[in-house]
Design a protein around this motif. Structure first.
Motif, PDB file in Angstrom:
ATOM      1  N   ALA A  58       0.826  -1.207   0.000  1.00  0.00           N
ATOM      2  CA  ALA A  58       0.000   0.000   0.000  1.00  0.00           C
ATOM      3  C   ALA A  58       0.859   1.255   0.000  1.00  0.00           C
ATOM      4  CB  ALA A  58      -0.930   0.008   1.217  1.00  0.00           C
ATOM      5  N   VAL A  59       2.141   1.107   0.372  1.00  0.00           N
ATOM      6  CA  VAL A  59       2.997   2.298   0.501  1.00  0.00           C
ATOM      7  C   VAL A  59       4.326   2.182  -0.234  1.00  0.00           C
ATOM      8  CG1 VAL A  59       1.993   3.047   2.684  1.00  0.00           C
ATOM      9  CG2 VAL A  59       3.885   1.416   2.711  1.00  0.00           C
ATOM     10  N   ILE A  60       4.829   0.966  -0.462  1.00  0.00           N
ATOM     11  CA  ILE A  60       6.142   0.830  -1.104  1.00  0.00           C
ATOM     12  C   ILE A  60       5.967   0.362  -2.547  1.00  0.00           C
ATOM     13  CG2 ILE A  60       7.234   0.264   1.092  1.00  0.00           C
ATOM     14  CD1 ILE A  60       7.403  -2.640   0.133  1.00  0.00           C
ATOM     15  N   PRO A  61       6.907   0.706  -3.434  1.00  0.00           N
ATOM     16  CA  PRO A  61       6.843   0.203  -4.807  1.00  0.00           C
ATOM     17  C   PRO A  61       6.926  -1.320  -4.836  1.00  0.00           C
ATOM     18  CG  PRO A  61       8.400   2.024  -4.628  1.00  0.00           C
ATOM     19  CD  PRO A  61       8.028   1.652  -3.228  1.00  0.00           C
ATOM     20  N   VAL A  62       6.184  -1.916  -5.729  1.00  0.00           N
ATOM     21  CA  VAL A  62       6.217  -3.374  -5.864  1.00  0.00           C
ATOM     22  C   VAL A  62       7.546  -3.762  -6.529  1.00  0.00           C
ATOM     23  CG1 VAL A  62       5.115  -5.379  -6.916  1.00  0.00           C
ATOM     24  CG2 VAL A  62       3.710  -3.482  -6.045  1.00  0.00           C
ATOM     25  N   PRO A  63       8.405  -4.498  -5.850  1.00  0.00           N
ATOM     26  CA  PRO A  63       9.722  -4.809  -6.413  1.00  0.00           C
ATOM     27  C   PRO A  63       9.662  -5.791  -7.566  1.00  0.00           C
ATOM     28  CG  PRO A  63       9.427  -5.927  -4.315  1.00  0.00           C
ATOM     29  CD  PRO A  63       8.236  -5.043  -4.487  1.00  0.00           C
ATOM     30  N   ILE A  64       8.814  -6.805  -7.436  1.00  0.00           N
ATOM     31  CA  ILE A  64       8.644  -7.838  -8.457  1.00  0.00           C
ATOM     32  C   ILE A  64       7.405  -8.641  -8.090  1.00  0.00           C
ATOM     33  CG2 ILE A  64       9.979  -9.691  -7.360  1.00  0.00           C
ATOM     34  CD1 ILE A  64      11.249 -10.183 -10.173  1.00  0.00           C
ATOM     35  N   THR A  65       6.836  -9.351  -9.038  1.00  0.00           N
ATOM     36  CA  THR A  65       5.634 -10.138  -8.768  1.00  0.00           C
ATOM     37  C   THR A  65       5.900 -11.608  -9.095  1.00  0.00           C
ATOM     38  OG1 THR A  65       4.712  -9.951 -11.006  1.00  0.00           O
ATOM     39  CG2 THR A  65       4.245  -8.146  -9.462  1.00  0.00           C
ATOM     40  N   PRO A  66       5.062 -12.515  -8.574  1.00  0.00           N
ATOM     41  CA  PRO A  66       5.232 -13.936  -8.906  1.00  0.00           C
ATOM     42  C   PRO A  66       5.191 -14.196 -10.412  1.00  0.00           C
ATOM     43  CG  PRO A  66       3.754 -13.692  -7.040  1.00  0.00           C
ATOM     44  CD  PRO A  66       4.018 -12.320  -7.538  1.00  0.00           C
ATOM     45  N   TYR A  67       4.318 -13.483 -11.118  1.00  0.00           N
ATOM     46  CA  TYR A  67       4.226 -13.688 -12.569  1.00  0.00           C
ATOM     47  C   TYR A  67       5.483 -13.188 -13.277  1.00  0.00           C
ATOM     48  CZ  TYR A  67       2.517 -13.506 -17.370  1.00  0.00           C
ATOM     49  OH  TYR A  67       2.375 -13.668 -18.731  1.00  0.00           O
ATOM     50  N   MET A  68       6.044 -12.067 -12.821  1.00  0.00           N
ATOM     51  CA  MET A  68       7.292 -11.583 -13.410  1.00  0.00           C
ATOM     52  C   MET A  68       8.410 -12.606 -13.218  1.00  0.00           C
ATOM     53  SD  MET A  68       7.510  -7.569 -12.343  1.00  0.00           S
ATOM     54  CE  MET A  68       6.145  -6.437 -12.594  1.00  0.00           C
ATOM     55  N   ILE A  69       8.454 -13.204 -12.043  1.00  0.00           N
ATOM     56  CA  ILE A  69       9.479 -14.219 -11.775  1.00  0.00           C
ATOM     57  C   ILE A  69       9.318 -15.395 -12.732  1.00  0.00           C
ATOM     58  CG2 ILE A  69      10.309 -15.881 -10.070  1.00  0.00           C
ATOM     59  CD1 ILE A  69       9.531 -13.845  -7.899  1.00  0.00           C
ATOM     60  N   ALA A  70       8.059 -15.823 -12.922  1.00  0.00           N
ATOM     61  CA  ALA A  70       7.792 -16.939 -13.834  1.00  0.00           C
ATOM     62  C   ALA A  70       8.204 -16.590 -15.262  1.00  0.00           C
ATOM     63  CB  ALA A  70       6.312 -17.307 -13.784  1.00  0.00           C
ATOM     64  N   GLU A  71       7.920 -15.351 -15.675  1.00  0.00           N
ATOM     65  CA  GLU A  71       8.284 -14.928 -17.025  1.00  0.00           C
ATOM     66  C   GLU A  71       9.798 -14.812 -17.189  1.00  0.00           C
ATOM     67  OE1 GLU A  71       6.017 -14.082 -19.949  1.00  0.00           O
ATOM     68  OE2 GLU A  71       5.410 -15.726 -18.627  1.00  0.00           O
ATOM     69  N   ARG A  72      10.477 -14.374 -16.137  1.00  0.00           N
ATOM     70  CA  ARG A  72      11.950 -14.299 -16.196  1.00  0.00           C
ATOM     71  C   ARG A  72      12.536 -15.697 -16.334  1.00  0.00           C
ATOM     72  NH1 ARG A  72      15.115 -11.128 -11.566  1.00  0.00           N
ATOM     73  NH2 ARG A  72      14.747  -9.341 -12.972  1.00  0.00           N
ATOM     74  N   VAL A  73      11.994 -16.653 -15.595  1.00  0.00           N
ATOM     75  CA  VAL A  73      12.477 -18.036 -15.687  1.00  0.00           C
ATOM     76  C   VAL A  73      12.222 -18.591 -17.083  1.00  0.00           C
ATOM     77  CG1 VAL A  73      12.124 -20.390 -14.843  1.00  0.00           C
ATOM     78  CG2 VAL A  73      12.236 -18.485 -13.219  1.00  0.00           C
ATOM     79  N   ARG A  74      11.048 -18.263 -17.632  1.00  0.00           N
ATOM     80  CA  ARG A  74      10.680 -18.784 -18.944  1.00  0.00           C
ATOM     81  C   ARG A  74      11.454 -18.110 -20.073  1.00  0.00           C
ATOM     82  NH1 ARG A  74       7.739 -17.447 -23.150  1.00  0.00           N
ATOM     83  NH2 ARG A  74       7.200 -15.440 -22.210  1.00  0.00           N
ATOM     84  N   GLY A  75      11.514 -16.765 -20.039  1.00  0.00           N
ATOM     85  CA  GLY A  75      12.101 -16.037 -21.156  1.00  0.00           C
ATOM     86  C   GLY A  75      13.488 -15.492 -20.926  1.00  0.00           C
ATOM     87  N   GLY A  76      13.857 -15.306 -19.669  1.00  0.00           N
ATOM     88  CA  GLY A  76      15.205 -14.850 -19.356  1.00  0.00           C
ATOM     89  C   GLY A  76      15.383 -13.346 -19.283  1.00  0.00           C
ATOM     90  N   GLU A  77      14.433 -12.563 -19.790  1.00  0.00           N
ATOM     91  CA  GLU A  77      14.567 -11.110 -19.769  1.00  0.00           C
ATOM     92  C   GLU A  77      13.334 -10.488 -19.116  1.00  0.00           C
ATOM     93  OE1 GLU A  77      15.325  -9.507 -23.599  1.00  0.00           O
ATOM     94  OE2 GLU A  77      17.192 -10.637 -23.891  1.00  0.00           O
TER      95      GLU A  77
END
Length: 252
Positions: A58-77
């Motif tokens: 509610a107050v801090i920037p979202v550093p990363i999300t579970p879906y972003m992590i999954a996409e990084r694992v899948r695509g690498g970028e």
């Protein structure tokens, strides 16, 4: 006298057997109670951590999300940079709301009218609000499983209660996927148009909003006929919600 002694002896044996049964049942009962307490404490800890996670975002920037992590694992970028809503062109916020959830300022997380329409149309029409999509993207995983849907249904009202509408939209604009591995208004603006999110024109904002349902299949930079037509509709809708007040909850 012999009969009385026999009766007393039998009673003593029965009491002894009763004590043995009681003592053997006590450890079993205690084990079940300890297990129940452990499970309840574990569930309580999960709930507390979950609420703490929601309050933190509610107050801090979202550093990363579970879906972003999954996409990084899948695509690498991964192309992602948090940008405050004050540094994003207001027309993009209006365009996204017009495209995804025109009644965003009017509901409490679920658009019941849209849900009824989706049911009547046989489920072919989406009824997910920006609040629900924000919860799914920020805290959960993608997919149509019932556990995810249940968590989304439980978490969305909590987010609506603990966050402002402006904050919900700010998070959504930052974590929505706009292309393969491209997340948020900052990355999308530079990826497609070579400008910052505060420099977007009405047309560019409408095109970004037009690709949100299928960002991997549509392009805002090289829009096909469908995206161009959809973008014109979104631009009109963005202007409409600005005039009729449905953008008031997220605009200064």
């Amino acid at each position: 006298m012999a009969k009385k002694t026999t009766k007393k002896t039998a009673s003593a044996k029965e009491r002894k057997v009763g004590r043995i049964r009681s003592s053997s049942a006590t450890p079993q009962l205690g084990w079940r109670r300890r297990l129940r307490r452990t499970v309840l404490r574990g569930l309580l800890a999960i709930v507390v951590l979950w609420i703490g996670w929601i309050l933190a975002y509610a107050v801090i920037p979202v550093p990363i999300t579970p879906y972003m992590i999954a996409e990084r694992v899948r695509g690498g970028e991964l192309d992602y940079q948090w940008t405050p809503i004050d540094d994003i062109a207001p027309v993009l916020a209006r365009s996204v709301v017009a495209a995804e959830d025109a009644n965003f300022c009017l509901h409490w997380g679920f658009d019941m009218a849209a849900i009824r329409d989706a049911i009547e149309s046989g489920g072919g029409r989406g009824a997910s609000t920006i609040s629900q999509q924000t919860v799914k993207n920020a805290f959960l995983w993608h997919g149509r499983s019932w556990p995810r849907k249940a968590l989304e249904a439980l978490t969305t009202p909590m987010v609506e209660m603990l966050w402002s509408k402006r904050r919900i939209l700010e998070v959504y604009l930052n974590i929505a996927e706009f292309d393969d591995g491209v997340f948020g208004a900052e990355a999308a603006s530079r990826h497609y148009f070579g400008v910052g999110p505060d420099e977007l024109s009405d047309t560019q904002a409408a095109r970004l909003a037009a690709i949100l349902p299928s960002p991997k299949l549509r392009s805002a930079g090289k829009p096909g006929q469908f995206v161009q037509r959809r973008a014109r509709q979104i631009a009109d809708g963005a202007q409409t919600i600005r005039i009729d007040g449905r953008a008031r909850c997220f605009e200064d």
